[in-house]
Scaffold this motif. Structure first.
Motif, PDB file in Angstrom:
ATOM      1  N   MET A   1       8.523   8.289  -0.674  1.00 15.51           N
ATOM      2  CA  MET A   1       7.752   7.126  -0.204  1.00 15.51           C
ATOM      3  C   MET A   1       8.263   5.842  -0.849  1.00 15.51           C
ATOM      4  SD  MET A   1       3.936   8.778  -0.051  1.00 15.51           S
ATOM      5  CE  MET A   1       2.957   7.347   0.217  1.00 15.51           C
TER       6      MET A   1
ATOM      7  N   ALA B   1      -0.614   9.471   4.123  1.00 16.21           N
ATOM      8  CA  ALA B   1      -0.356  10.521   3.113  1.00 16.21           C
ATOM      9  C   ALA B   1      -0.987  10.130   1.773  1.00 16.21           C
ATOM     10  CB  ALA B   1       1.154  10.695   2.964  1.00 16.21           C
ATOM     11  N   TYR B   2      -0.812   8.858   1.410  1.00 16.10           N
ATOM     12  CA  TYR B   2      -1.345   8.364   0.138  1.00 16.10           C
ATOM     13  C   TYR B   2      -2.867   8.495   0.075  1.00 16.10           C
ATOM     14  CZ  TYR B   2      -2.973   4.513  -2.939  1.00 16.10           C
ATOM     15  OH  TYR B   2      -3.622   3.736  -3.849  1.00 16.10           O
ATOM     16  N   LEU B   3      -3.531   7.969   1.101  1.00  9.89           N
ATOM     17  CA  LEU B   3      -5.000   7.986   1.090  1.00  9.89           C
ATOM     18  C   LEU B   3      -5.534   9.409   1.129  1.00  9.89           C
ATOM     19  CD1 LEU B   3      -5.905   4.929   3.389  1.00  9.89           C
ATOM     20  CD2 LEU B   3      -5.802   5.048   0.872  1.00  9.89           C
TER      21      LEU B   3
ATOM     22  N   TYR C   1       1.258   6.566  -6.729  1.00 15.66           N
ATOM     23  CA  TYR C   1       0.118   7.470  -6.934  1.00 15.66           C
ATOM     24  C   TYR C   1       0.569   8.932  -6.848  1.00 15.66           C
ATOM     25  CZ  TYR C   1      -4.339   9.828  -6.346  1.00 15.66           C
ATOM     26  OH  TYR C   1      -5.395  10.678  -6.521  1.00 15.66           O
ATOM     27  N   MET C   2       1.389   9.204  -5.777  1.00 15.45           N
ATOM     28  CA  MET C   2       1.854  10.581  -5.593  1.00 15.45           C
ATOM     29  C   MET C   2       2.705  11.026  -6.779  1.00 15.45           C
ATOM     30  SD  MET C   2       0.548  11.303  -2.681  1.00 15.45           S
ATOM     31  CE  MET C   2       1.257  12.411  -1.491  1.00 15.45           C
TER      32      MET C   2
ATOM     33  N   PRO D   1      -3.929  -5.082   0.765  1.00 13.81           N
ATOM     34  CA  PRO D   1      -3.939  -3.701   0.262  1.00 13.81           C
ATOM     35  C   PRO D   1      -5.289  -3.347  -0.382  1.00 13.81           C
ATOM     36  CG  PRO D   1      -2.723  -5.152  -1.224  1.00 13.81           C
ATOM     37  CD  PRO D   1      -3.176  -5.993  -0.071  1.00 13.81           C
ATOM     38  N   ILE D   2      -5.677  -2.089  -0.225  1.00 19.16           N
ATOM     39  CA  ILE D   2      -6.971  -1.660  -0.752  1.00 19.16           C
ATOM     40  C   ILE D   2      -6.743  -1.022  -2.128  1.00 19.16           C
ATOM     41  CG2 ILE D   2      -9.035  -0.313  -0.242  1.00 19.16           C
ATOM     42  CD1 ILE D   2      -7.719   0.025   2.623  1.00 19.16           C
TER      43      ILE D   2
ATOM     44  N   ALA E   1      -4.103  12.144  -0.023  1.00 22.71           N
ATOM     45  CA  ALA E   1      -3.933  12.784  -1.338  1.00 22.71           C
ATOM     46  C   ALA E   1      -4.987  12.300  -2.324  1.00 22.71           C
ATOM     47  CB  ALA E   1      -2.513  12.478  -1.854  1.00 22.71           C
ATOM     48  N   ALA E   2      -5.168  10.953  -2.329  1.00 23.34           N
ATOM     49  CA  ALA E   2      -6.106  10.375  -3.292  1.00 23.34           C
ATOM     50  C   ALA E   2      -7.536  10.825  -3.033  1.00 23.34           C
ATOM     51  CB  ALA E   2      -6.017   8.848  -3.226  1.00 23.34           C
TER      52      ALA E   2
ATOM     53  N   ARG F   1       4.777  17.185  -4.852  1.00 25.53           N
ATOM     54  CA  ARG F   1       4.080  15.907  -4.745  1.00 25.53           C
ATOM     55  C   ARG F   1       4.924  14.795  -5.373  1.00 25.53           C
ATOM     56  NH1 ARG F   1      -2.168  14.059  -5.705  1.00 25.53           N
ATOM     57  NH2 ARG F   1      -2.561  15.251  -3.829  1.00 25.53           N
TER      58      ARG F   1
ATOM     59  N   ASP G   1      -1.261   3.710  11.529  1.00 24.80           N
ATOM     60  CA  ASP G   1       0.061   3.992  12.103  1.00 24.80           C
ATOM     61  C   ASP G   1       1.127   4.155  11.031  1.00 24.80           C
ATOM     62  OD1 ASP G   1      -0.421   1.156  11.733  1.00 24.80           O
ATOM     63  OD2 ASP G   1       1.597   0.857  12.567  1.00 24.80           O
ATOM     64  N   GLU G   2       0.787   3.855   9.790  1.00 24.69           N
ATOM     65  CA  GLU G   2       1.759   4.005   8.690  1.00 24.69           C
ATOM     66  C   GLU G   2       1.609   5.403   8.088  1.00 24.69           C
ATOM     67  OE1 GLU G   2       3.949   1.915   7.026  1.00 24.69           O
ATOM     68  OE2 GLU G   2       3.719   0.164   8.338  1.00 24.69           O
ATOM     69  N   PRO G   3       2.556   6.311   8.336  1.00 22.56           N
ATOM     70  CA  PRO G   3       2.410   7.687   7.816  1.00 22.56           C
ATOM     71  C   PRO G   3       2.306   7.738   6.288  1.00 22.56           C
ATOM     72  CG  PRO G   3       4.485   7.413   9.060  1.00 22.56           C
ATOM     73  CD  PRO G   3       3.785   6.099   9.102  1.00 22.56           C
ATOM     74  N   ASP G   4       3.039   6.805   5.604  1.00 26.10           N
ATOM     75  CA  ASP G   4       2.988   6.813   4.140  1.00 26.10           C
ATOM     76  C   ASP G   4       1.589   6.477   3.633  1.00 26.10           C
ATOM     77  OD1 ASP G   4       5.571   7.561   4.005  1.00 26.10           O
ATOM     78  OD2 ASP G   4       6.370   5.565   3.514  1.00 26.10           O
ATOM     79  N   ILE G   5       0.937   5.532   4.319  1.00 20.72           N
ATOM     80  CA  ILE G   5      -0.420   5.157   3.908  1.00 20.72           C
ATOM     81  C   ILE G   5      -1.380   6.316   4.152  1.00 20.72           C
ATOM     82  CG2 ILE G   5      -2.365   3.599   4.425  1.00 20.72           C
ATOM     83  CD1 ILE G   5      -0.283   1.374   4.787  1.00 20.72           C
TER      84      ILE G   5
ATOM     85  N   MET H   1       0.835  -1.223   0.000  1.00 26.83           N
ATOM     86  CA  MET H   1       0.000   0.000   0.000  1.00 26.83           C
ATOM     87  C   MET H   1       0.853   1.249   0.000  1.00 26.83           C
ATOM     88  SD  MET H   1      -3.504  -0.204   2.084  1.00 26.83           S
ATOM     89  CE  MET H   1      -4.011   1.428   1.540  1.00 26.83           C
TER      90      MET H   1
END
Lengths: 600, 130
Positions: A414, B16-18, A394-395, B115-116, B20-21, A407, B10-14, A387
């Motif tokens: 990441m 940030a990703y979600l 994605y970014m 993963p979603i 943004a999306a 971005r 708890d995953e900062p990258d996840i 993920m």
């Protein structure tokens, strides 16, 4: 001729009285001694002017039941046994014939008394009786019809008074002679015979007798048989129970799955059971010698046992077979001492191959289970990573499309960060799943601890953590896998430093590595005064993939540590108090440490 | 006024990703940065929907879910529960049973395994907020 007979008669009339070897005396009606021959005087001493009771019995008055008085009254002769005292005052026994002297008018003025000394005969008779009664066996005398004539005291005590009864009827309650009766055999051939006989005592209880029969008398036509019977019931019972015990131990030794061997005092192999033949690969029929056995046992083991006062036990050793194969066994040897006699040595060897195989299988199974858990847990970690990578892409893509540089940079970050995480994750996972077997050799435990403290000193200093090493008492070298132990302590040390970093305390935290010995165990202790753990976390610390460090940990560290410690035969303990700190203790009992390869 | 979505992971990258999306899809999104999110910090964000990871080091997402469902201001907020652990679905079902929840009533909620896939998540969010 006639003249000679007249001469003889004259000699008898003049001299017989004096020549008789028996004591002869004459008493009058007042019991005065009036005449005695030299034999009497020789026996009883001075008699003239004395009463009979005084001379014979040293009495002052007439004897009770005086036989002389009776003879004066009824005028009949009589014989009786008497006891008196001789001229030296010694007790004497004699048989006395009393013969009344009758006048023509029928009156009896005198008695003639003839005494025969039986003192010596009586003594011998009494001795024989004593012997007869006191010998520690049953003696009985049988006549030619097998009737019991007499039995000794022991006999009548055991069997009752049986005089006059047929022996077979008295002893066995049967109405005819026994087959092979030893008494009958003695009666027919005059020889000594022996037999074992089961009879009933006076209470009806079975008694086993060892019987010897012998003719009583040396003449050909002896009339009696003497039967001597020794009670062997108790001996037989002992023999029986001894035989039962022997049969049982033979059966157990023969069927035992363990090898049993016995060497006698002269070094000869007396017992070498089928399990032993199997274990040592000795073909059936091959005679074993003490030297051969000794050469197949561990070096010097036999002499060690010979010197020891207690059994010698080797819980994990090797024996050699006839074709030089080494087999792991548990071996016990002990000296056999019967009273003060050295009866040799006994050995027992338990084949440990099945156990070793099971142990190895169990370890493999545990390892596989751990790998299984690991794979399941891995999926979790991998999913988060996927993920995060998807997020990075994605970014990057959306940044590119919209022309947003920041971005795009965030996406690159990441991607980079999570790619690194993948490699760390995979490395730790591999090290765990590889499950390399530990290889031990003698090392200095303090050396490992010091090396580790040295390694982390700088890192701890950067984080304002005080890292120290302590050694309590003497710590001896131990058989350890230094590399694996290093990995364990690294995990504990890293955890302790992380716990200090997570602590809210204002003051600098402390991490202490302590090495010491306790109760025969080597102990490594890593303590910190960091954040400590609450109950929920304490429960989970040794489970796969449990981590409190978010993306910073894989959750495999403590599990790996635990596995390595178990492989060293040890255990890990933990004490932790939320907000106070944590102590991890690796406890390695010295007698359970694995042995270096090639050493038994 | 765009609808607000709160991401608790708890995953900062996840996060940030979600975030943004979801923002690209026209929502307002924010993530909780705290190690142990509390009911108060969630309520402060006034979310229209919560995406909640149930396996976190600080505290379990299940306990947050349990508290939210009994808190007056948050009981009606739709929740998308996520986890990388397969059997977490079982945990969620057990938790629902424990809360004695009628599946036909109450706000929409669902368990999704990581993963979603983004299109799937967006369609779920859209249907929950309709």
């Amino acid at each position: 001729m006639r003249d000679r007979i007249i001469d003889l008669k004259q000699w008898i009339e003049e001299n017989l009285f004096s020549a008789m070897p028996m004591s002869i005396a004459v008493i009058d009606r007042d019991f005065n001694l009036v005449l005695a021959n030299p034999a009497f005087e020789e026996k009883f001493g001075d008699w003239q002017g004395r009463k009979c009771f005084s001379v014979y019995k040293d009495r002052d008055a007439l004897c009770p039941h005086c036989k002389g008085g009776e003879a004066f009254k009824d005028g009949l002769p009589r014989v009786n046994e008497e006891e008196g005292f001789d001229r030296h005052g010694l007790l004497t026994r004699y048989i006395k014939h009393t013969i009344p002297f009758r006048e023509k008018d029928g009156s009896i003025p005198f008695l003639l008394e003839i005494s025969t000394d039986i003192t010596e005969t009586e003594r011998i008779r009494q001795e024989h009786q004593l012997l007869f009664d006191q010998v520690p066996c049953n003696i009985l005398i049988l006549d030619r019809d097998l009737r019991i004539v007499r039995g000794n005291r022991r006999f009548s005590e055991t069997f009752g008074e049986l005089d006059g009864r047929y022996c077979f009827e008295a002893f066995k309650r049967i109405d005819q002679e026994c087959v092979d009766c030893p008494a009958r055999q003695t009666l027919s051939d005059g020889r000594v015979h022996q037999a074992h006989s089961v009879v009933l005592d006076k209470a009806g209880k079975q008694v086993h007798l060892q019987v010897t029969t012998a003719p009583l008398g040396l003449e050909k036509d002896f009339q009696h048989v003497m039967e001597m019977a020794v009670d062997v019931t108790h001996t037989l019972k002992l023999e029986e129970s001894l035989q039962a015990a022997l049969a049982m131990s033979h059966a157990m030794i023969a069927t035992s799955l363990d090898a049993h061997m016995v060497v006698d005092g002269a070094g000869r192999v007396k017992i070498f059971n089928p399990a032993a033949r199997n274990l040592f690969n000795v073909p059936p029929g091959h005679p074993m010698t003490g030297e051969e056995l000794s050469s197949m046992l561990p070096e010097d083991f036999m002499s060690m046992v010979a010197r020891a006062t207690a059994p010698v036990s080797l819980s994990d050793t090797f024996i050699s077979t006839t074709d030089d194969e080494k087999i792991p066994v548990r071996l016990v040897g002990m000296r056999l001492i019967g009273g003060t006699r050295d009866m040799g040595m006994a050995f027992t060897a338990q084949d440990l191959r099945p156990y070793k195989k099971l142990e190895a299988e169990k370890l493999t199974a545990e390892r596989l289970a751990a790998v299984g858990q690991t794979v399941a847990g891995l999926a979790h970690g991998v999913k988060n990573l996927i993920m995060a990578l998807e997020g990075g892409l994605y970014m990057l893509n959306s940044g590119l499309k919209a022309g947003k540089a920041d971005r795009m940079a965030q996406g690159m970050d990441m991607l980079t960060r999570n790619t690194e995480r993948i490699s760390v994750f995979i490395k730790e996972f591999l090290s765990f799943s590889k499950g390399r077997s530990i290889r031990v050799k003698p090392v200095d435990p303090v050396g490992i601890a010091l090396e580790l403290v040295d390694l982390y000193k700088a890192r701890a200093g950067e984080l304002d953590i005080e890292l120290t090493h302590e050694k309590t008492g003497e710590v001896l070298p131990a058989d350890l896998d230094a590399e694996a132990m290093h990995e364990c302590l690294t995990n504990l040390m890293a955890n302790a430093i992380d716990a200090c970093r997570m602590s809210d305390k204002k003051d600098p935290c402390h991490v202490t590595m302590n090495t010491y010995e306790k109760d025969g165990a080597l102990v490594f202790e890593v303590s910190d005064d960091g954040c400590g753990m609450d109950y929920e976390i304490k429960k989970k610390v040794f489970t796969n993939f449990f981590t409190t460090k978010g993306s910073g940990g894989t959750g495999l560290g403590l599990l790996t540590t635990k596995k390595i410690i178990q492989e060293h035969g040890g255990r890990i303990e933990m004490e932790s108090e939320l907000g106070e700190g944590t102590i991890f203790r690796i406890i390695l009992p010295r007698d359970r440490l694995p042995k270096p390869e090639g050493r038994s | 006024m765009p609808r607000k979505i709160l991401i608790i992971d708890d995953e900062p990258d996840i996060c940030a990703y979600l975030a943004a999306a979801l923002e690209d899809a026209g929502y307002s999104a924010c993530a909780l940065k705290e190690e142990k999110p509390t009911l108060a910090s969630i309520a402060r964000e006034k979310p229209d929907l919560v995406i909640l990871d149930i396996m976190m080091p600080g505290r379990s997402g299940l306990s947050i879910y349990r508290e939210m469902r009994s808190a007056p201001g948050l009981a009606g907020v739709p929740i998308i529960l996520v986890s990388g652990i397969q059997n977490a679905r079982g945990l969620v079902e057990a938790e629902k049973k424990r809360l004695d929840k009628d599946p036909e009533k109450g706000p929409p909620e669902i368990f999704v395994e990581k993963p979603i896939l983004l299109p799937h998540l967006l369609s779920l969010v859209e249907s929950f907020l309709r």
